[in-house]
Design a protein around this motif. Structure first.
Motif, mmCIF file in Angstrom:
data_model
loop_
_atom_site.group_PDB
_atom_site.id
_atom_site.type_symbol
_atom_site.label_atom_id
_atom_site.label_comp_id
_atom_site.label_asym_id
_atom_site.label_seq_id
_atom_site.Cartn_x
_atom_site.Cartn_y
_atom_site.Cartn_z
ATOM 1 N N SER A 124 1.150 -1.340 0.264
ATOM 2 C CA SER A 124 0.162 -0.136 -0.148
ATOM 3 C C SER A 124 0.836 1.282 -0.279
ATOM 4 N N ILE A 125 0.723 2.208 -0.955
ATOM 5 C CA ILE A 125 1.258 3.321 -1.392
ATOM 6 C C ILE A 125 0.974 4.609 0.161
ATOM 7 N N GLN A 126 0.019 3.961 0.903
ATOM 8 C CA GLN A 126 -1.161 5.345 1.391
ATOM 9 C C GLN A 126 -0.186 4.982 2.680
ATOM 10 N N MET A 127 0.345 6.361 3.422
ATOM 11 C CA MET A 127 0.818 6.313 4.492
ATOM 12 C C MET A 127 0.204 7.062 5.050
ATOM 13 N N SER A 128 -0.212 6.938 6.691
ATOM 14 C CA SER A 128 -0.806 7.837 6.978
ATOM 15 C C SER A 128 0.441 8.845 8.593
ATOM 16 N N LYS A 129 -0.535 9.613 8.440
ATOM 17 C CA LYS A 129 0.361 10.924 9.392
ATOM 18 C C LYS A 129 1.399 10.170 10.634
ATOM 19 N N HIS A 130 0.920 9.413 10.482
ATOM 20 C CA HIS A 130 1.415 7.991 11.856
ATOM 21 C C HIS A 130 3.143 7.809 11.250
ATOM 22 N N GLN A 131 2.745 7.165 10.243
ATOM 23 C CA GLN A 131 4.110 6.613 9.733
ATOM 24 C C GLN A 131 5.067 7.432 8.748
ATOM 25 N N MET A 132 4.673 8.753 9.009
ATOM 26 C CA MET A 132 5.046 9.688 7.879
ATOM 27 C C MET A 132 5.923 10.285 8.782
ATOM 28 N N LEU A 133 5.982 10.395 10.424
ATOM 29 C CA LEU A 133 5.784 10.645 11.427
ATOM 30 C C LEU A 133 7.066 9.841 11.388
ATOM 31 N N THR A 134 6.883 8.772 11.700
ATOM 32 C CA THR A 134 8.214 7.529 12.370
ATOM 33 C C THR A 134 8.999 7.204 11.407
ATOM 34 N N SER A 135 8.624 7.488 9.747
ATOM 35 C CA SER A 135 9.247 6.904 8.874
ATOM 36 C C SER A 135 10.558 8.658 9.067
ATOM 37 N N SER A 136 10.472 9.636 9.379
ATOM 38 C CA SER A 136 11.026 10.640 8.595
ATOM 39 C C SER A 136 11.620 10.545 10.537
ATOM 40 N N ILE A 137 11.496 10.861 11.349
ATOM 41 C CA ILE A 137 12.434 10.704 12.339
ATOM 42 C C ILE A 137 13.418 9.595 12.212
ATOM 43 N N ASN A 138 13.180 8.326 12.163
ATOM 44 C CA ASN A 138 14.460 7.446 11.907
ATOM 45 C C ASN A 138 15.089 7.570 10.845
ATOM 46 N N PHE A 139 14.869 7.998 9.721
ATOM 47 C CA PHE A 139 15.596 8.550 8.550
ATOM 48 C C PHE A 139 16.580 10.275 9.313
ATOM 49 N N LEU A 140 15.656 10.353 10.216
ATOM 50 C CA LEU A 140 16.836 11.852 10.790
ATOM 51 C C LEU A 140 17.748 11.615 11.821
ATOM 52 N N LYS A 141 17.154 10.441 12.501
ATOM 53 C CA LYS A 141 18.210 9.999 13.567
ATOM 54 C C LYS A 141 19.611 8.643 12.800
ATOM 55 N N LYS A 142 19.042 8.278 12.186
ATOM 56 C CA LYS A 142 20.182 7.249 11.349
ATOM 57 C C LYS A 142 20.775 8.042 10.717
ATOM 58 N N TYR A 143 20.824 8.739 9.647
ATOM 59 C CA TYR A 143 21.224 9.691 8.441
ATOM 60 C C TYR A 143 20.953 10.842 8.162
ATOM 61 N N GLU A 144 20.927 11.664 9.342
ATOM 62 C CA GLU A 144 20.583 13.061 9.428
ATOM 63 C C GLU A 144 19.801 13.780 8.586
ATOM 64 N N LEU A 145 19.148 13.559 7.624
ATOM 65 C CA LEU A 145 18.172 14.115 6.159
ATOM 66 C C LEU A 145 16.643 13.933 7.050
ATOM 67 N N PRO A 146 16.169 15.662 7.239
ATOM 68 C CA PRO A 146 14.864 15.748 7.796
ATOM 69 C C PRO A 146 13.570 15.404 6.450
ATOM 70 N N ARG A 147 12.346 15.080 7.494
ATOM 71 C CA ARG A 147 11.703 15.297 6.293
ATOM 72 C C ARG A 147 12.012 13.853 5.503
ATOM 73 N N VAL A 148 12.704 13.153 5.196
ATOM 74 C CA VAL A 148 12.469 11.877 4.113
ATOM 75 C C VAL A 148 11.552 10.715 4.901
#
Length: 333
Positions: A124-148
């Motif tokens: 499913s390509i639909q991402m909820s707000k919670h899923q996008m928030l979780t994913s963006s936090i993980n990308f920021l913590k691991k790779y220092e790129l925001p909002r990915v």
């Protein structure tokens, strides 16, 4: 006395059947594939027992009665996907000895059904707000790129030379293939895939006309997906800077971008190592090969996130192909 001759004839015929064949006939009807450890089951069939039973329950209404039980047939299909080898891994499997023709019939029955049922629920390509928030936090913590929130990439799956339009399937590396577009999140779950394009198609051309691009362009709401230099920079797609000089913020951005792209490299690595059929040459027509790829992607997701259901629409307004956003992110690093 009337029954002696028929019984004697039956016993004579039975004794003419090789012992291995009689054992094989018994296995097809009576073998319980669940009589192995959980660890061995996952290694052998690619999914755990609970997921296997769930898949079997979903497809059973679409199957016909057969001398070979439906659990054994599904196990045969999964065993082929996991090994990618018909003769050695399936036809000579001690759990269900069948010939290649029978295997082909089973695949032709199960693969379209699995494609129609699993892919709709598991990808499913639909991402909820919670899923996008979780994913963006993980990308920021691991790779220092925001909002990915996701990564875009393409991979080739080798197929036999098609009977029609074979030149279209010949890729630049010199073999016939499907060019498969994939989008994955931070957890290496595949949220979109498209295996309908021949190997000669460029990654960017596939993405440009894809349904995934159309949907993501209006649902990411200021978030981004990462893509390599094969793709164009867009309002919601972050690609590396071209010819970035050492010491500049563009070069720093490119370095972090490269580190973050390991997510899709791991995703395709796990997918193809789990389902070795994608590493070998699929010896079927392109449309059937496409279904095999789809089923493998769905099974990959079921193993990573068996209970995910998503349904949340968001709106997005874009600007200047994301150049300003990329510059702001790069300068803040």
């Amino acid at each position: 006395m009337a029954y002696v001759i028929p019984i004697a004839c039956f016993e004579a015929r039975r004794n003419d059947i090789p012992l291995d064949t009689r054992k094989s006939m018994h296995l097809k009807c009576n073998t319980c594939i669940f009589n192995i450890s959980d660890q061995s089951f996952v290694k052998y069939y690619g999914i755990n027992k609970a997921t296997f039973k769930s898949v079997l329950k979903a497809v059973k209404p679409y199957l016909r009665a057969s001398p070979i039980s439906h659990p054994i047939q599904l196990a045969i299909v999964l065993r082929y996907l996991v090994t990618g080898c018909i003769e050695l891994a399936v036809a000579h499997d001690y759990r269900a000895k069948i010939d290649s023709d029978t295997l082909g019939k089973i695949l032709n029955t199960f693969i379209p059904v699995l494609d129609g049922i699993l892919c709709q629920d598991a990808i499913s390509i639909q991402m909820s707000k919670h899923q996008m928030l979780t994913s963006s936090i993980n990308f920021l913590k691991k790779y220092e790129l925001p909002r990915v929130v996701a990564c875009l990439f393409g991979t080739h799956v080798q197929i036999k030379k098609p009977l029609k339009n074979c030149s279209a399937f010949l890729n630049k590396k010199g073999f016939y293939s499907l060019n498969v577009m994939l989008v994955c999140n931070d957890n290496m779950e595949i949220i979109a895939n498209d295996a309908t394009f021949p190997g000669s198609c460029r990654d960017s051309a596939i993405w440009k006309i894809s349904r995934a691009r159309e949907l993501l362009s209006v649902t990411l709401n200021g978030h981004f997906i990462l893509a390599d230099s094969n793709y164009a920079q867009e309002s919601f797609v972050l690609t590396p800077y071209k010819s970035a000089k050492v010491g500049t913020y563009q070069h720093t951005f490119n370095a972090k971008h490269t580190r973050a792209r390991i997510v899709f490299e791991r995703t395709i690595g796990v997918l193809k190592s789990r389902f070795l059929c994608l590493q070998r040459c699929l010896r079927y027509e392109p449309s059937f090969c496409c279904m095999i790829v789809n089923v493998c992607c769905a099974l990959h997701n079921l193993r990573r996130a068996p209970n995910v259901t998503i349904n949340d629409d968001i709106e997005f307004e874009g600007d200047d192909n994301g150049q300003r956003d990329r510059d702001e992110i790069a300068q803040s690093l």
